[in-house]
Design an enzyme around this catalytic site. Sequence first.
Site, short mmCIF file in Angstrom:
data_model
loop_
_atom_site.label_atom_id
_atom_site.label_comp_id
_atom_site.label_asym_id
_atom_site.label_seq_id
_atom_site.Cartn_x
_atom_site.Cartn_y
_atom_site.Cartn_z
CE LYS A 187 -3.95 -2.08 2.36
NZ LYS A 187 -4.60 -2.36 3.63
CD GLN A 192 -3.70 -4.89 6.82
OE1 GLN A 192 -3.76 -3.91 6.10
NE2 GLN A 192 -4.22 -6.05 6.47
CG ASP A 211 -9.87 -0.63 5.07
OD1 ASP A 211 -9.65 -0.91 3.88
OD2 ASP A 211 -9.14 -0.98 6.00
#
Length: 294
Positions: free
Chosen positions: A52, A96, A119
């Site tokens: 990312k 994460q 997200d």
Amino acid sequence: MQLLDGKKTSEDIKSEIAIEVAKMKADGQKVPHLAAVIVGSNGASLTYVGSKVKSCQQIGFESTLVALPETITELELLNKIKELNEDNNLDGYIVQLPLPKHIDEQKILMAIDPDKDVDGFHPANFGKMALEMETFLPATPYGIMELLERYEVETSGKHTVVIGRSHIVGRPMSILMSRKGYPGDSTVTLTHSRTKNIEEFTKNADIIITALGVPNYLKADMVKDGVVVIDVGITRVDDATSPKGYKITGDVDFDGVSKKASFITPVPGGVGPMTIAMLLKNTLLARKIRSNKN
């Protein structure tokens, strides 16, 4: 049979974003800034977050990696989340998953500012998605929708069977495919591990989206000719012939099913690369929303 090439498509999307970011820069505007929070040293998570950060550099985003120790307390992590929420230099961030067992993931996700939740996991954004309002879509389902659109896969009036009901893929996918417009307007059946006689559904499906995490689960005798297959599964399977000692395998028995499919995603190189591309697209949207507010 046509491959839905997520690797190529994700590179196309990144190029499009890079052009937009270069223009923002030239106009003296602030470029998007994405942060990734990682707790502990889970190998797969580190690899994913690393890619990312690399993608951000590739397209001209600012990026920050917030690496925290496995031993961090829930309260300390919540304080860090509060800090990120209040950081005006930051457009969006992700936490994460998975988190260490002593931390309540739900509590952490709820603490994220919905306006920075690129997200798309916060209930506020999930609710907006269900109500067909503009919001951050969960990155993996968003990537699947983008693949269907760019390859001009017909979805209107089609029977879509989703296998798996996770909040990250299966459930949002069922909502998105049934929404009005393209890609969407599909009749959706959401199946899962408790579904009896699942073949009765898959054999009648025009589109199958599987996110079960069971290698080679979907076999050729479970699908009809001309089916569109999206394989979200990604599992390491031991393979003595591979230099790494394993191979990455999806939910679909690719060799068998691809002979009957009209479109199919490969694993790897299908849905995976799209997830990161759409996360970047969400961050660009976050920057635009924030600049409109200021």
